[in-house]
Design a protein around this motif. Structure first.
Motif, PDB file in Angstrom:
ATOM      1  N   THR A   1       0.829  -1.205   0.000  1.00 22.44           N
ATOM      2  CA  THR A   1       0.000   0.000   0.000  1.00 22.44           C
ATOM      3  C   THR A   1       0.863   1.255   0.000  1.00 22.44           C
ATOM      4  OG1 THR A   1      -0.151  -0.220   2.429  1.00 22.44           O
ATOM      5  CG2 THR A   1      -1.992  -1.093   1.111  1.00 22.44           C
ATOM      6  N   VAL A   2       1.363   1.635   1.176  1.00 21.21           N
ATOM      7  CA  VAL A   2       2.212   2.824   1.293  1.00 21.21           C
ATOM      8  C   VAL A   2       3.342   2.530   2.270  1.00 21.21           C
ATOM      9  CG1 VAL A   2       0.351   4.451   0.791  1.00 21.21           C
ATOM     10  CG2 VAL A   2       0.790   3.768   3.157  1.00 21.21           C
ATOM     11  N   GLY A   3       4.367   3.357   2.231  1.00 19.74           N
ATOM     12  CA  GLY A   3       5.477   3.197   3.166  1.00 19.74           C
ATOM     13  C   GLY A   3       6.568   4.215   2.893  1.00 19.74           C
ATOM     14  N   THR A   4       7.642   4.111   3.643  1.00 23.42           N
ATOM     15  CA  THR A   4       8.795   5.001   3.494  1.00 23.42           C
ATOM     16  C   THR A   4      10.062   4.166   3.476  1.00 23.42           C
ATOM     17  OG1 THR A   4       7.666   6.790   4.675  1.00 23.42           O
ATOM     18  CG2 THR A   4      10.055   6.942   4.495  1.00 23.42           C
ATOM     19  N   LYS A   5      10.973   4.512   2.590  1.00 16.81           N
ATOM     20  CA  LYS A   5      12.248   3.806   2.506  1.00 16.81           C
ATOM     21  C   LYS A   5      13.385   4.823   2.445  1.00 16.81           C
ATOM     22  CE  LYS A   5      10.856  -0.567   0.361  1.00 16.81           C
ATOM     23  NZ  LYS A   5       9.407  -0.414   0.495  1.00 16.81           N
ATOM     24  N   LYS A   6      14.492   4.457   3.058  1.00 16.63           N
ATOM     25  CA  LYS A   6      15.692   5.286   3.023  1.00 16.63           C
ATOM     26  C   LYS A   6      16.732   4.587   2.147  1.00 16.63           C
ATOM     27  CE  LYS A   6      17.034   7.489   6.654  1.00 16.63           C
ATOM     28  NZ  LYS A   6      17.565   7.818   8.005  1.00 16.63           N
ATOM     29  N   LEU A   7      17.265   5.319   1.189  1.00 17.80           N
ATOM     30  CA  LEU A   7      18.261   4.779   0.275  1.00 17.80           C
ATOM     31  C   LEU A   7      19.550   5.558   0.379  1.00 17.80           C
ATOM     32  CD1 LEU A   7      15.265   4.810  -1.427  1.00 17.80           C
ATOM     33  CD2 LEU A   7      16.660   3.364  -2.900  1.00 17.80           C
ATOM     34  N   LEU A   8      20.655   4.877   0.096  1.00 22.92           N
ATOM     35  CA  LEU A   8      21.977   5.489   0.031  1.00 22.92           C
ATOM     36  C   LEU A   8      22.455   5.382  -1.414  1.00 22.92           C
ATOM     37  CD1 LEU A   8      23.469   3.938   3.291  1.00 22.92           C
ATOM     38  CD2 LEU A   8      22.465   6.205   3.007  1.00 22.92           C
ATOM     39  N   HIS A   9      22.315   6.472  -2.151  1.00 16.62           N
ATOM     40  CA  HIS A   9      22.578   6.433  -3.589  1.00 16.62           C
ATOM     41  C   HIS A   9      24.009   6.869  -3.874  1.00 16.62           C
ATOM     42  CE1 HIS A   9      22.171   7.276  -7.889  1.00 16.62           C
ATOM     43  NE2 HIS A   9      21.125   6.468  -7.843  1.00 16.62           N
ATOM     44  N   PRO A  10      24.707   6.191  -4.790  1.00 16.27           N
ATOM     45  CA  PRO A  10      26.118   6.515  -5.039  1.00 16.27           C
ATOM     46  C   PRO A  10      26.345   7.896  -5.620  1.00 16.27           C
ATOM     47  CG  PRO A  10      25.303   4.931  -6.645  1.00 16.27           C
ATOM     48  CD  PRO A  10      24.263   5.016  -5.572  1.00 16.27           C
ATOM     49  N   LEU A  11      25.340   8.489  -6.254  1.00 18.16           N
ATOM     50  CA  LEU A  11      25.521   9.818  -6.848  1.00 18.16           C
ATOM     51  C   LEU A  11      25.000  10.956  -5.974  1.00 18.16           C
ATOM     52  CD1 LEU A  11      24.634   9.273 -10.616  1.00 18.16           C
ATOM     53  CD2 LEU A  11      26.883   9.671  -9.600  1.00 18.16           C
ATOM     54  N   VAL A  12      23.849  10.756  -5.364  1.00 18.29           N
ATOM     55  CA  VAL A  12      23.208  11.875  -4.676  1.00 18.29           C
ATOM     56  C   VAL A  12      23.159  11.708  -3.166  1.00 18.29           C
ATOM     57  CG1 VAL A  12      21.824  12.412  -6.702  1.00 18.29           C
ATOM     58  CG2 VAL A  12      20.874  10.913  -4.938  1.00 18.29           C
ATOM     59  N   GLY A  13      23.651  10.600  -2.657  1.00 24.94           N
ATOM     60  CA  GLY A  13      23.683  10.395  -1.224  1.00 24.94           C
ATOM     61  C   GLY A  13      22.374   9.877  -0.660  1.00 24.94           C
ATOM     62  N   GLU A  14      22.027  10.349   0.536  1.00 23.81           N
ATOM     63  CA  GLU A  14      20.883   9.788   1.253  1.00 23.81           C
ATOM     64  C   GLU A  14      19.557  10.330   0.707  1.00 23.81           C
ATOM     65  OE1 GLU A  14      19.312  10.428   5.691  1.00 23.81           O
ATOM     66  OE2 GLU A  14      21.185   9.267   5.592  1.00 23.81           O
ATOM     67  N   LEU A  15      18.604   9.409   0.543  1.00 17.95           N
ATOM     68  CA  LEU A  15      17.270   9.760   0.075  1.00 17.95           C
ATOM     69  C   LEU A  15      16.247   9.091   0.984  1.00 17.95           C
ATOM     70  CD1 LEU A  15      17.834   9.080  -3.721  1.00 17.95           C
ATOM     71  CD2 LEU A  15      17.185  11.312  -2.800  1.00 17.95           C
ATOM     72  N   THR A  16      15.343   9.860   1.537  1.00 13.11           N
ATOM     73  CA  THR A  16      14.204   9.311   2.268  1.00 13.11           C
ATOM     74  C   THR A  16      12.980   9.534   1.412  1.00 13.11           C
ATOM     75  OG1 THR A  16      15.210   9.761   4.424  1.00 13.11           O
ATOM     76  CG2 THR A  16      12.830   9.418   4.374  1.00 13.11           C
ATOM     77  N   LEU A  17      12.415   8.454   0.897  1.00 12.43           N
ATOM     78  CA  LEU A  17      11.333   8.545  -0.080  1.00 12.43           C
ATOM     79  C   LEU A  17      10.091   7.819   0.421  1.00 12.43           C
ATOM     80  CD1 LEU A  17      13.324   7.862  -3.375  1.00 12.43           C
ATOM     81  CD2 LEU A  17      12.777  10.074  -2.334  1.00 12.43           C
ATOM     82  N   ASP A  18       8.943   8.431   0.200  1.00 14.06           N
ATOM     83  CA  ASP A  18       7.664   7.778   0.454  1.00 14.06           C
ATOM     84  C   ASP A  18       7.243   7.044  -0.813  1.00 14.06           C
ATOM     85  OD1 ASP A  18       7.432   8.960   3.027  1.00 14.06           O
ATOM     86  OD2 ASP A  18       6.760  10.817   2.081  1.00 14.06           O
ATOM     87  N   TRP A  19       6.679   5.859  -0.638  1.00 15.14           N
ATOM     88  CA  TRP A  19       6.190   5.126  -1.802  1.00 15.14           C
ATOM     89  C   TRP A  19       4.711   4.793  -1.613  1.00 15.14           C
ATOM     90  CZ3 TRP A  19       4.212   0.223  -0.952  1.00 15.14           C
ATOM     91  CH2 TRP A  19       4.581  -0.409   0.239  1.00 15.14           C
ATOM     92  N   GLU A  20       4.020   4.718  -2.725  1.00 15.65           N
ATOM     93  CA  GLU A  20       2.596   4.397  -2.706  1.00 15.65           C
ATOM     94  C   GLU A  20       2.263   3.582  -3.945  1.00 15.65           C
ATOM     95  OE1 GLU A  20      -1.757   6.558  -2.004  1.00 15.65           O
ATOM     96  OE2 GLU A  20       0.073   7.754  -2.134  1.00 15.65           O
TER      97      GLU A  20
END
Length: 303
Positions: free
Chosen positions: A223-242
């Motif tokens: 359904t929905v949620g939030t994930k934190k990613l560590l991207h090699p180009l832009v660094g940390e990303l906290t993204l909501d998904w739906e």
């Protein structure tokens, strides 16, 4: 083939099918001790089918003719595919309409155009969490799906088997456990799906975490949620998904990732989007060896 011969063959068929399954395949816990027989025990099959061990034993020994509903239950428990179900019922002298084979899923052109028009990373998931379509920003965020085989393009398989995907997710165990819960829900909807059974079997062999979480029987809907990613180009990303269900195919779901307005994640995602306009998704993967994923956005490597 005579009546007695058919009963005997039916019993041998059931025995062979249970020998080909492991407790992990059907969601039973394992205690780690040596098993005297390969596959499932008779009492385990009986337990899963909600029947007595004595009754199942007589069916497997060819001493009892089971009804069509009982055979259908055993077919579900033993994860029989369409051909195997037909064979089982033919041996038992039962008539049943043949199940239509599930057609390969495809994303219609309108959905693909919607993906390409979105300013956010987005993918379309099908049955078993298969990745059916994606936009360039999703490929840059996660992995270049175009370089993967059709079998590899499965979200759960990538989360457990792809080393780059594991590095991308901060809190990988939570993400992976959610995938198992989603697949467990899928298994309840399609107990006879041979490709789902194959996926679960392979991941159970490859990863002890998957075996543990599959045996826990946790379930969840996407359904929905939030994930934190560590991207090699832009660094940390906290993204909501739906997720958004398709109106043309209920087994397809559009998954979109967004960043909260005014956050560093929004800024970093916008930078990644600008990168995509001049670079291929694979270049973002290649940059992993040249950029510190904890360092935040920096100067992109030369193209």
């Amino acid at each position: 083939m005579g009546k007695d011969a058919k009963r005997s063959e039916l019993g041998q068929f059931l025995k062979a099918r249970r020998a080909g399954l492991t407790p992990a395949d059907v969601g039973l816990p394992t205690d780690g001790t040596h098993r005297r027989v390969p596959g499932l025990r008779r009492e385990e099959v009986a337990q899963l089918a909600s029947m007595s061990v004595q009754y199942y034993t007589r069916v497997e020994q060819g001493r009892l003719q089971a009804s069509a509903p009982v055979l259908a239950t055993l077919a579900d428990v033993l994860h029989l595919d369409d051909d195997q179900r037909t064979y089982l019922l033919e041996l038992a002298g039962k008539q049943t309409p043949r199940r239509p084979r599930a057609r390969a899923q495809q994303v219609n052109p309108q959905t693909q155009r919607l993906l390409d028009a979105l300013d956010a990373p987005a993918i379309v998931l099908g049955r078993r969490m298969d990745i059916l379509a994606w936009n360039p920003l999703a490929a840059a965020l996660l992995t270049d799906f175009s370089q993967l085989t059709e079998k590899q393009r499965n979200y759960a398989r990538l989360v457990f088997s792809d080393s780059e995907m594991k590095r991308r997710y901060a809190g990988w165990e939570r993400v992976a456990a959610d995938c198992v819960a989603f697949l467990r829900m899928e298994a309840a909807r399609r107990p006879g799906d041979p490709r789902l059974r194959e996926l679960v079997g392979e991941l159970s062999i490859e990863d002890p975490h998957f075996r543990q979480w599959w045996a826990a029987h946790d379930v969840a809907a996407q359904t929905v949620g939030t994930k934190k990613l560590l991207h090699p180009l832009v660094g940390e990303l906290t993204l909501d998904w739906e997720t958004f269900a398709s109106t043309t195919d209920p087994d397809q779901q559009l998954v979109v990732w967004t960043a909260a307005p005014g956050t560093a994640s929004e800024e970093n995602l916008a930078f990644l989007a600008s990168w995509v306009t001049t670079h291929s998704p694979g270049e973002a993967d290649d940059a992993d060896a040249r950029a510190d994923p904890h360092a935040g956005r920096g100067t992109p490597p030369a193209s």
